[in-house]
Write an enzyme that holds these catalytic residues in place. Structure first.
Site, PDB file in Angstrom:
ATOM      1  N   ASP A 196       0.851  -1.190   0.000  1.00  0.00           N
ATOM      2  CA  ASP A 196       0.000   0.000   0.000  1.00  0.00           C
ATOM      3  C   ASP A 196       0.885   1.237   0.000  1.00  0.00           C
ATOM      4  OD1 ASP A 196      -2.060   2.101   1.015  1.00  0.00           O
ATOM      5  OD2 ASP A 196      -3.254   0.283   0.833  1.00  0.00           O
ATOM      6  N   ASP A 248       3.778   2.326  -4.462  1.00  0.00           N
ATOM      7  CA  ASP A 248       2.977   3.166  -5.344  1.00  0.00           C
ATOM      8  C   ASP A 248       2.654   2.297  -6.547  1.00  0.00           C
ATOM      9  OD1 ASP A 248       1.947   4.891  -7.228  1.00  0.00           O
ATOM     10  OD2 ASP A 248       3.652   6.264  -7.249  1.00  0.00           O
ATOM     11  N   VAL A 249       1.393   1.865  -6.660  1.00  0.00           N
ATOM     12  CA  VAL A 249       1.039   0.880  -7.691  1.00  0.00           C
ATOM     13  C   VAL A 249       1.123   1.438  -9.102  1.00  0.00           C
ATOM     14  CG1 VAL A 249      -0.384  -0.560  -6.194  1.00  0.00           C
ATOM     15  CG2 VAL A 249      -1.424   1.383  -7.405  1.00  0.00           C
ATOM     16  N   TYR A 262     -14.013   6.808 -13.024  1.00  0.00           N
ATOM     17  CA  TYR A 262     -13.955   5.564 -12.249  1.00  0.00           C
ATOM     18  C   TYR A 262     -14.582   4.422 -13.035  1.00  0.00           C
ATOM     19  CZ  TYR A 262     -14.538   2.440  -8.215  1.00  0.00           C
ATOM     20  OH  TYR A 262     -14.491   1.376  -7.340  1.00  0.00           O
ATOM     21  N   LYS A 309     -12.786   0.883 -14.242  1.00  0.00           N
ATOM     22  CA  LYS A 309     -13.275  -0.407 -13.753  1.00  0.00           C
ATOM     23  C   LYS A 309     -13.847  -1.265 -14.878  1.00  0.00           C
ATOM     24  CE  LYS A 309     -12.025  -0.051  -9.498  1.00  0.00           C
ATOM     25  NZ  LYS A 309     -10.974  -0.951  -8.979  1.00  0.00           N
ATOM     26  N   THR A 358     -16.969   0.977   3.574  1.00  0.00           N
ATOM     27  CA  THR A 358     -15.528   1.110   3.778  1.00  0.00           C
ATOM     28  C   THR A 358     -15.157   2.589   3.835  1.00  0.00           C
ATOM     29  OG1 THR A 358     -15.104   1.098   1.392  1.00  0.00           O
ATOM     30  CG2 THR A 358     -15.056  -1.031   2.532  1.00  0.00           C
TER      31      THR A 358
END
Length: 251
Positions: free
Chosen positions: A38, A64-65, A156, A160, A191
């Site tokens: 993460d 950092d993805v 977004y 996705k 969440t």
């Protein structure tokens, strides 16, 4: 060691909180050696400390993805520590609630980088290590927003939806190697990311009106779907999407 994924090495990105944290916790509890990554180093380390205190095998790597170089380093570190990778859960993502006309190109590109580029990079660098073990499971976390449009979340939705299609194409590419690839599509889940996006906690009354099961999902329930796809129970499942949304998309 017993459990549905006992002896498996699993990489979970975005594991510091929310769904990613629940996934890391459940997989560790079910016997996996979990490598949690993460950008939030403090929260990620705490997640792993808690698991280790409970007697589970877990390690944390800051990541950092959106960085290709860091994906190379993370996979190399997994190879060094474990010598294999059985499952990849590409979960890290961000969500910006803004209309298309108000969205800056920078915001669009940020969502693409974190939500879609990272998925490509996770697969590109994990698959060679999985092949050495003659198979594995790749689980790409999408969303019901990858199946249907959501107002003020076009960026977004685009990312996705891309994850869903990428998973199907990758499943075909990997089928002969024994690597399975599936996408998982959570509905609205209680969440921190949803509270942050909307500036408030989710309203239970709204769920009673819009979700057939009458409530919002819990992160642990999404994690159960990941457990299924990561385990050998799903050995004949590839190229599909698992929707966990309380029936919302059935209407």
């Amino acid at each position: 060691m017993t459990g549905q994924v006992a002896g498996k090495v699993v990489l979970v990105s975005g594991a510091a909180s929310g769904i990613g944290k629940a996934i890391a916790e459940l997989l560790a509890q079910e016997g996996a050696s979990v490598v949690a990554t993460d950008l939030d180093e403090s929260a990620g380390l705490q997640t792993v400390r808690d698991l280790v205190k409970q007697g589970h095998d877990a390690t944390f790597l800051p990541q950092d993805v959106a960085s290709e170089a860091r994906w190379v380093e993370v996979v190399c570190e997994i190879d060094r520590r474990h010598g294999k990778l059985d499952a990849l859960v590409s979960n890290a993502a961000i969500a910006l609630e803004v209309s298309t006309l108000e969205m800056s190109l920078a915001d669009w590109r940020k969502q693409i980088a974190v939500n879609l580029d990272s998925v490509f990079l996770s697969a590109k660098y994990s698959i060679p290590l999985m092949r050495r073990n003659a198979g594995g499971s790749i689980i790409l976390i999408s969303s019901t927003a990858g199946l249907f449009g959501v107002s003020r979340m076009a960026g977004y939705c685009a990312t996705k939806g891309g994850v869903r299609s990428f998973a199907k194409a990758l499943a075909l590419e990997c089928a002969s190697t024994g690597i399975r690839v599936n996408s998982l599509h959570p509905g609205t889940t209680d969440t921190p990311i949803h509270a942050k996006m909307r500036g408030t906690d989710l309203d239970p009354a709204a769920a009673q009106q819009s979700v057939p099961l009458g409530r919002w999902g819990q992160a642990r329930e999404i994690a159960q779907g990941v457990l299924y796809l990561a385990s050998d129970v799903s050995s004949y499942v590839t190229g599909t999407e698992l929707v966990i949304d309380g029936g919302w998309s059935a209407g």
